[in-house]
Design an enzyme around this catalytic site. Sequence first.
Site: not given
Ligand code: NAD
Length: 255
Positions: A163, A167
């Site tokens: 991951y 990123k």
């Molecule tokens: P989440 O799991 O709640 O949502 C992710 C969404 O992406 C889901 O609806 C999933 O179905 C969709 N998805 C996954 N693979 C896919 C694909 N191949 N094609 C289309 N859709 C796809 O995650 P989140 O926490 O909302 O994270 C959103 C973004 O923010 C991600 O890129 C994550 O890495 C990043 N992020 C999140 C956090 C955190 O603490 N939640 C921290 C840093 C970065």
Amino acid sequence: MAAPLRLMRRLAMVTGGGSGIGQAVAQRLAKEGAAIAVVDLNESAANETVQMLSCDQSGQKHMAFVADISSSENVEKLMSQIQSCFSRPPCISVNSAGITRDEFLLRLTEEAFDTVLKVNLKGTFLITQAVARALVASGTSQGSIINLGSIVGKVGNLGQINYAASKAGVEALTKTAAKELARYGIRCNSVLPGFINTPMTQKVPQKVLDKVAGMIPLGRLGDPSDVADVCAFLASDDSSYITGASIEVTGGLYL
Ligand code: NAD
């Protein structure tokens, strides 16, 4: 007097819009007056977000699209579906689709490494390229691409080598795209969240969540709306002189 709607009549695509940060971004941009193309692998989640948006009474058209952003065929089909539904390409794209497959380096499988890199890094590349191509072809002089990186891509994290690498790649990709696309008026920035309360982090045991919250200078985990607010700023003309930036949304974690 109500604040002016900054994104009135603009079309925004939000990948991963069915959950967590993507869903909050879709809601926030719709509140600013944008029409939203909600993209997700999960059809019912994408439809649910569109249902939420349709209650906002802005009069804008919002639609759900099912696509796997890590597949070039899917991304190509997605862009032509959006073009035919809205008669224009999205001038805003927030790329939030992402996954984790956490494991320590000594135990991580090649498959788990490839899977995360394929969605988080290749998927972000495919969407960034497809949106940029469509905008350049349309002759527009304005665009804003916002990629979801992570603070983990800068500082690393135990059990997240795949991951973190994905990123870090997203950040490098975004900065390079910013340099290449500036001449077309297309800005490209990344947002680096810290620890945000979403389905992605809800798998983490409560004990760990409490410990992390204790390490955050602002004293709480992030809410998806904290990230959505920054994305709305980057999508709007209020950030018209910002490109190639990475904005940390961490509550001060890892300062
Ligand atoms: P989440 O799991 O709640 O949502 C992710 C969404 O992406 C889901 O609806 C999933 O179905 C969709 N998805 C996954 N693979 C896919 C694909 N191949 N094609 C289309 N859709 C796809 O995650 P989140 O926490 O909302 O994270 C959103 C973004 O923010 C991600 O890129 C994550 O890495 C990043 N992020 C999140 C956090 C955190 O603490 N939640 C921290 C840093 C970065």
